[in-house]
Design a protein around this motif. Structure first.
Motif, PDB file in Angstrom:
ATOM      1  N   ALA A 192      -1.296   8.977  -9.538  1.00 50.11           N
ATOM      2  CA  ALA A 192      -1.251   9.740  -8.277  1.00 50.11           C
ATOM      3  C   ALA A 192      -2.046   8.997  -7.025  1.00 50.11           C
ATOM      4  CB  ALA A 192      -2.296  11.164  -8.182  1.00 50.11           C
ATOM      5  N   GLN A 193      -2.574   7.448  -7.131  1.00 46.78           N
ATOM      6  CA  GLN A 193      -3.263   6.912  -5.851  1.00 46.78           C
ATOM      7  C   GLN A 193      -2.382   6.314  -5.254  1.00 46.78           C
ATOM      8  OE1 GLN A 193      -5.539   8.420  -5.369  1.00 46.78           O
ATOM      9  NE2 GLN A 193      -7.593   8.782  -7.286  1.00 46.78           N
ATOM     10  N   ARG A 194      -1.328   5.662  -6.487  1.00 46.96           N
ATOM     11  CA  ARG A 194       0.001   5.187  -6.307  1.00 46.96           C
ATOM     12  C   ARG A 194       0.372   5.696  -5.166  1.00 46.96           C
ATOM     13  NH1 ARG A 194       3.160   3.246 -10.472  1.00 46.96           N
ATOM     14  NH2 ARG A 194       4.856   2.207  -8.712  1.00 46.96           N
ATOM     15  N   ALA A 195       0.311   6.757  -5.714  1.00 47.52           N
ATOM     16  CA  ALA A 195       1.828   7.766  -4.831  1.00 47.52           C
ATOM     17  C   ALA A 195       1.386   8.161  -3.189  1.00 47.52           C
ATOM     18  CB  ALA A 195       2.135   9.182  -5.020  1.00 47.52           C
ATOM     19  N   ARG A 196      -0.517   7.971  -3.188  1.00 46.26           N
ATOM     20  CA  ARG A 196      -1.093   7.636  -1.515  1.00 46.26           C
ATOM     21  C   ARG A 196      -1.123   6.701  -1.186  1.00 46.26           C
ATOM     22  NH1 ARG A 196      -6.149  11.474  -2.163  1.00 46.26           N
ATOM     23  NH2 ARG A 196      -6.882  10.257  -3.414  1.00 46.26           N
ATOM     24  N   GLY A 197      -0.848   5.946  -1.408  1.00 46.41           N
ATOM     25  CA  GLY A 197      -0.196   4.149  -1.041  1.00 46.41           C
ATOM     26  C   GLY A 197      -1.656   3.559  -1.818  1.00 46.41           C
ATOM     27  N   LEU A 198      -1.178   3.175  -2.831  1.00 41.98           N
ATOM     28  CA  LEU A 198      -2.888   2.619  -2.573  1.00 41.98           C
ATOM     29  C   LEU A 198      -1.755   1.311  -3.471  1.00 41.98           C
ATOM     30  CD1 LEU A 198      -5.694   1.725  -2.892  1.00 41.98           C
ATOM     31  CD2 LEU A 198      -5.297   3.113  -5.507  1.00 41.98           C
ATOM     32  N   GLU A 199      -3.022   0.362  -3.271  1.00 45.61           N
ATOM     33  CA  GLU A 199      -1.628  -1.312  -3.847  1.00 45.61           C
ATOM     34  C   GLU A 199      -2.431  -1.935  -4.405  1.00 45.61           C
ATOM     35  OE1 GLU A 199       2.254  -2.423  -2.463  1.00 45.61           O
ATOM     36  OE2 GLU A 199       0.886  -2.422  -0.704  1.00 45.61           O
ATOM     37  N   ARG A 256     -11.138  -1.928  -6.046  1.00 46.49           N
ATOM     38  CA  ARG A 256     -10.572  -0.403  -5.798  1.00 46.49           C
ATOM     39  C   ARG A 256      -9.920   0.069  -7.364  1.00 46.49           C
ATOM     40  NH1 ARG A 256      -6.098  -1.196  -1.344  1.00 46.49           N
ATOM     41  NH2 ARG A 256      -6.596  -3.100   0.073  1.00 46.49           N
ATOM     42  N   LEU A 276       8.200   5.713  -8.510  1.00 45.31           N
ATOM     43  CA  LEU A 276       6.786   5.331  -9.398  1.00 45.31           C
ATOM     44  C   LEU A 276       7.447   4.908 -11.209  1.00 45.31           C
ATOM     45  CD1 LEU A 276       4.517   9.416  -8.690  1.00 45.31           C
ATOM     46  CD2 LEU A 276       4.164   6.623  -7.996  1.00 45.31           C
ATOM     47  N   ALA A 307       3.742   0.744  -1.623  1.00 47.52           N
ATOM     48  CA  ALA A 307       3.333   1.585  -1.070  1.00 47.52           C
ATOM     49  C   ALA A 307       3.099   2.281  -0.620  1.00 47.52           C
ATOM     50  CB  ALA A 307       1.555   1.189  -2.180  1.00 47.52           C
ATOM     51  N   GLY A 308       2.826   1.859   0.973  1.00 44.71           N
ATOM     52  CA  GLY A 308       2.578   2.056   2.142  1.00 44.71           C
ATOM     53  C   GLY A 308       3.146   3.044   2.390  1.00 44.71           C
ATOM     54  N   ALA A 364       4.722   5.802   0.371  1.00 46.37           N
ATOM     55  CA  ALA A 364       4.412   7.355   0.104  1.00 46.37           C
ATOM     56  C   ALA A 364       4.230   8.186   1.430  1.00 46.37           C
ATOM     57  CB  ALA A 364       2.443   6.706   0.774  1.00 46.37           C
ATOM     58  N   PHE A 399       0.677  15.467  -7.993  1.00 47.66           N
ATOM     59  CA  PHE A 399       1.155  16.345  -9.403  1.00 47.66           C
ATOM     60  C   PHE A 399       0.805  17.419  -9.750  1.00 47.66           C
ATOM     61  CE2 PHE A 399       1.294  11.385  -8.703  1.00 47.66           C
ATOM     62  CZ  PHE A 399       1.428  11.216  -9.836  1.00 47.66           C
ATOM     63  N   GLN A 402      -6.193  12.943  -9.107  1.00 43.61           N
ATOM     64  CA  GLN A 402      -6.492  12.382  -8.074  1.00 43.61           C
ATOM     65  C   GLN A 402      -7.937  12.365  -7.570  1.00 43.61           C
ATOM     66  OE1 GLN A 402      -3.183  13.551  -5.708  1.00 43.61           O
ATOM     67  NE2 GLN A 402      -4.777  13.846  -3.798  1.00 43.61           N
ATOM     68  N   PHE A 429      -8.154   9.808   2.530  1.00 41.44           N
ATOM     69  CA  PHE A 429      -7.464   8.321   1.493  1.00 41.44           C
ATOM     70  C   PHE A 429      -6.652   7.664   1.614  1.00 41.44           C
ATOM     71  CE2 PHE A 429      -6.404   6.344  -2.376  1.00 41.44           C
ATOM     72  CZ  PHE A 429      -7.181   5.623  -2.722  1.00 41.44           C
ATOM     73  N   GLN A 433      -5.489   4.274   3.313  1.00 40.36           N
ATOM     74  CA  GLN A 433      -4.452   3.211   3.221  1.00 40.36           C
ATOM     75  C   GLN A 433      -3.670   1.894   3.535  1.00 40.36           C
ATOM     76  OE1 GLN A 433      -5.647   1.829  -0.209  1.00 40.36           O
ATOM     77  NE2 GLN A 433      -6.645   3.301  -0.053  1.00 40.36           N
ATOM     78  N   MET A 435      -0.308  11.687   4.884  1.00 44.66           N
ATOM     79  CA  MET A 435       0.524  10.514   4.434  1.00 44.66           C
ATOM     80  C   MET A 435       2.338  11.164   5.524  1.00 44.66           C
ATOM     81  SD  MET A 435      -1.293   9.043   2.734  1.00 44.66           S
ATOM     82  CE  MET A 435       0.148   6.886   1.978  1.00 44.66           C
TER      83      MET A 435
END
Lengths: 256, 551
Positions: free
Chosen positions: A162-169, A180, B333, B353-354, B357, B364, B370, B382, B386, B434
């Motif tokens: 879920a956090q990766r889907a929001r761009g978290l690396e 992180r 993913l 990742a950026g 997204a 989800f 999340q 958030f 990112q 995003m």
């Protein structure tokens, strides 16, 4: 695939054999004695417990244990003839042999533990503990811990996605990952709190602690074969202790 | 026959809350009957079930007044363990309520701890597993089961306690239509063998199978009666936040069938106009996509699907069919084992990742996986942070996203204190911030009530009208009928059919291959030779006798 032969034993017998195996492995510190024992445990794990998958997975770890033990023990052992010296690192022959014995001992213990887990479910483990008069509450707690670990891993994996889907690396180094990790820790922690609450309610509603002793289920009493095997193993372990007390099987008699 | 429970002037307020969760509720149920309890989120459904199971107020504290009797005995001062064996509760979050590591041990746990003789336990375990379609899985590890299987296991564990009163709290949320139908059969059978069942749910179509329904709204009992008449009452359903089945007032129930009342007339053409299916450039293309998990489970095999820019596609199908796996692969993913998935020509898994997204936003199913910040604003900000956006741009995106989901003015609210529907909208806003070109949603309406579903899906529909491509996974066929422009039916790891909702929902053979059923309105309409698929369309198509102006 047919059932592993050790699976036919009563869970309490399996636990007793595991304990006696650990005693045997810790009795000697001469690699000439420990190596055959560790090899025997490994073969039993492979052929009598069908633990090849977990053994294959942990083989690199086992090799690392042996190598690191051989390298790490010698500086602490002064006895014996000098064998190698590299700047401040000094190894004697007895130090290397002792390191090898300890490494093999750890590998043997690892194999014995994996073999036990391969043939024993948490519920059977609980049953074995109850046979040794461990209170039922402790065995239920143990089973719950085994049950909840995969749930925690799954929740962590979903939070990570879920956090990766929001761009978290997370980055590759440990510090960056630790910094992180908050977006993972909070959802998992809160989910755990909610789960624990619900689990407690679920246990109670299904009769947990409604009776003093739960009905044993899916278990049979230990057979004569179980008793005989446990007694034979106990005799072997006792004999090994006698041999060690008589001064055999140790490169360093003063050490475990 | 005696009553299974009697609730008299029941009022309950959770500790720390000012508003009661239940207020002056009077309700009773005869033994051997099935009762559906419907109502909006926070209406008091779960609280009522928890009171009947003695969980409230013994475990979840609060102030209770009025009387609660189960099988004639007062629950005052009782704990869950005092009613164990007589009452069983199946939780909504079934995964957190499973206590053992193997299927057989899970089902045997209740009888063992209730002191049932060992010889009887094996019979109970076998019966419960067979009833729930889990026979043969006795030795399986619980963690290896699918979500639907775990939910059925939770039901089996409850059945094995041989409780006379079984309570199901949103127990069908993770089940596909075939699974829901199976659960319905189990509960109906309970009634037939003399057990009593109370089912809290949001789906009025499911509730038609029960003997009675009760509508709760704002903690009060709004209505109680036979399902057909109660659920056709628009005013009362509205007060309870339940989607009314108004078209049912034109039907009579005969056994398990519904037949048109005498004299009811059918109007000519009443279908809502549906926008044409977009035929623009491909946004997502799956070509012979295959994906096998490390555990060896083959989730996708020869999966082919093209989704055009601006499309609004519903992925439907059985549990474990591969819908979520495809969605995650499209969001980058998961990496395919073979074949390709391309998003606007690019491999999403290869994107940083950026960028990923921004290309594909993934919502989800469970927002709680999340949400981690203490305010809506921080949570939504958030993602933009990112991306390294400037403060002003991040703020602009947060405001736009919050407005898009209708949460303006609640930016400083604590998301953890919000109802699930609002938390799901916070999660959606955090994805929208995003500004993704494609929005993928995994069962976004699960566990939401009618108003929450409408608020969420209306916001998504508005985004789609603005050009965002939307792909959503769902088991709610009425949501498919109302919102989707195109439906892809997934079964056995591949797409087995696709087309506009009206065509797909009329294709019985295709639906049954994927363990699906059309919505009740569509089924009844088809029997009448009508091409409508939603309840509103069907209600407009029927005129009561002597009222030719009513359409």
């Amino acid at each position: 695939m047919t059932e592993a032969p050790v699976k036919k034993l009563h869970p309490a017998t399996r636990l007793a054999l595991l304990m006696l195996t650990l005693v045997l492995l810790t009795t000697f510190n001469n690699p000439a004695y420990v190596a055959p024992l560790a090899a025997g445990v490994t073969l039993a794990a492979l052929f009598l417990c069908r633990a090849e998958t977990s053994l294959r997975r942990t083989a690199p770890l086992a090799a690392a244990f042996v190598v690191s033990s051989i390298l790490l023990w010698p500086p602490f052992i002064k006895a014996g003839e000098p064998w190698a010296q590299l700047w401040v690192y000094r190894a004697t022959d007895l130090g290397v042999l002792y390191g090898l014995a300890v490494g093999l001992r750890i590998v043997g213990m690892l194999c014995a533990g994996l073999a036990f887990l391969a043939v024993t479910t948490p519920e059977e483990f609980g049953q074995a503990l109850r046979s040794f008069r461990v209170p039922p509450s402790a065995t239920v707690t143990l089973a719950l811990a085994f049950r909840l670990l995969p749930v925690m891993f799954e929740t962590s994996a979903r939070a990570l996605e879920a956090q990766r889907a929001r761009g978290l690396e997370f980055g590759s180094n440990f510090l960056s990952q630790a910094r992180r990790s908050l977006p993972l820790v909070v959802p998992v922690f809160l989910y755990s709190l909610r789960s624990a609450d619900q689990l407690a309610t679920s246990l109670e509603l299904r009769g947990y602690r409604a009776t003093r002793r739960p009905t044993p289920y899916g278990s049979r009493p230990a057979s004569a074969w179980d008793w005989g095997l446990a007694a034979a193993f106990a005799a072997v372990a006792a004999a090994a202790l006698v041999i060690r007390l008589c001064g055999h099987g140790a490169v360093l008699p003063g050490r475990l | 026959m005696a009553n299974a429970f009697d609730v008299a002037k029941l009022t309950f307020t959770y500790r720390g809350r000012s508003r009661p969760a239940l207020s002056h509720v009077n309700l009773e149920l005869e033994e051997g009957r099935t009762l559906g309890i419907l109502g909006h989120s926070g209406a008091g459904k779960s609280t009522l079930l928890a009171i009947l199971a003695a969980v409230v107020p013994a475990v979840k504290k609060g102030t209770i007044t009025g009387g609660v009797f189960v099988f004639g005995a007062s629950l005052e001062g009782k704990r869950p363990r005092d009613v164990a064996g007589a009452v069983a509760l199946v939780f909504e979050d079934f995964d957190a309520a499973l206590v053992a590591t193997t299927v057989e041990d899970e089902v045997a746990f209740g009888p063992r701890h209730l002191g049932v003789p060992a010889a009887e336990i094996s019979g109970r375990v076998a019966d419960a597993l067979a009833s729930c379609g889990l026979a043969g899985l006795e030795g399986r590890g619980v963690e290896t089961l699918s979500g639907g299987q775990k939910q059925r296991l939770a039901v089996a564990a409850a059945l094995a306690t041989d409780a006379r009163l079984l309570l199901f709290d949103e127990a069908a949320t993770d089940l596909d239509p075939a699974g829901k139908a199976a659960l319905q059969r189990i509960i109906t059978d309970l009634g037939a063998r003399g057990s009593t069942a109370v089912v809290a749910d949001n789906d009025p179509a499911q509730a038609l199978a029960w003997d009675d329904v009760a509508l709760l709204g704002g903690g009060e009992l709004v209505a109680r009666g036979a399902p057909v008449t109660t659920l056709a009452d628009e005013e009362r359903c509205g007060r309870a936040g339940v989607a009314p089945l108004t078209f049912l007032r034109h039907f009579e129930r005969r056994g398990s069938r519904y037949v048109l009342r005498p004299g009811v007339e059918i109007a000519p053409s009443t279908c809502d106009e549906q926008p044409p299916t977009p035929t623009g450039a491909p946004a997502v293309v799956a070509d012979r996509l295959a994906l096998t998990y490390p555990s060896g489970v083959k989730a996708l095999s020869n999966f082919n699907l093209t989704i055009c820019e601006g499309d609004f596609v519903a992925l439907v199908g059985e549990n474990g069919g591969g819908k979520t796996t495809f969605a995650k692969a499209a969001a980058g993913l998961l990496k395919p084992s073979a074949g390709t998935v391309r998003v606007r020509g690019q491999d999403p898994a290869a994107l940083p990742a950026g960028n990923r997204a921004q290309a594909v936003g993934y919502l989800f199913q469970n927002p709680d996986h999340q949400i981690f910040q203490s305010t809506v604003r921080e949570e939504v900000a958030f993602g933009p942070r990112q991306l390294g956006l400037a403060h002003a741009e991040a703020e602009r995106r947060v405001e736009a996203a919050v407005a898009a989901v209708g949460l303006e003015g609640r930016e400083d609210d604590d998301p953890f204190a919000m109802p699930k529907g609002d938390r799901q909208r916070v999660a959606l806003a955090s994805i929208l911030a995003m500004e993704p070109e494609i929005l993928v949603m995994d069962e976004p309406t699960t566990g939401l009530d009618r108003r929450e579903v409408a608020a969420l899906m209306d916001a998504v529909a508005a985004l789609n009208r603005g050009g965002t491509t939307v792909v959503f996974i769902t088991h709610a066929m009425d949501v498919v009928a109302r919102y989707a422009r195109r439906v892809a039916v997934v079964a056995g790891g591949r797409v087995v059919g696709e087309g506009p909702p009206r065509e797909v929902l009329a294709d019985d053979e295709l639906l049954s291959r994927a363990g699906l059923e059309p919505p009740l309105a569509a089924r009844l309409a088809r029997e009448l030779g009508l091409g409508v698929v939603t309840g509103e369309e069907l209600a407009r198509a029927l005129r009561p006798p002597g009222n030719r102006d009513e359409i």
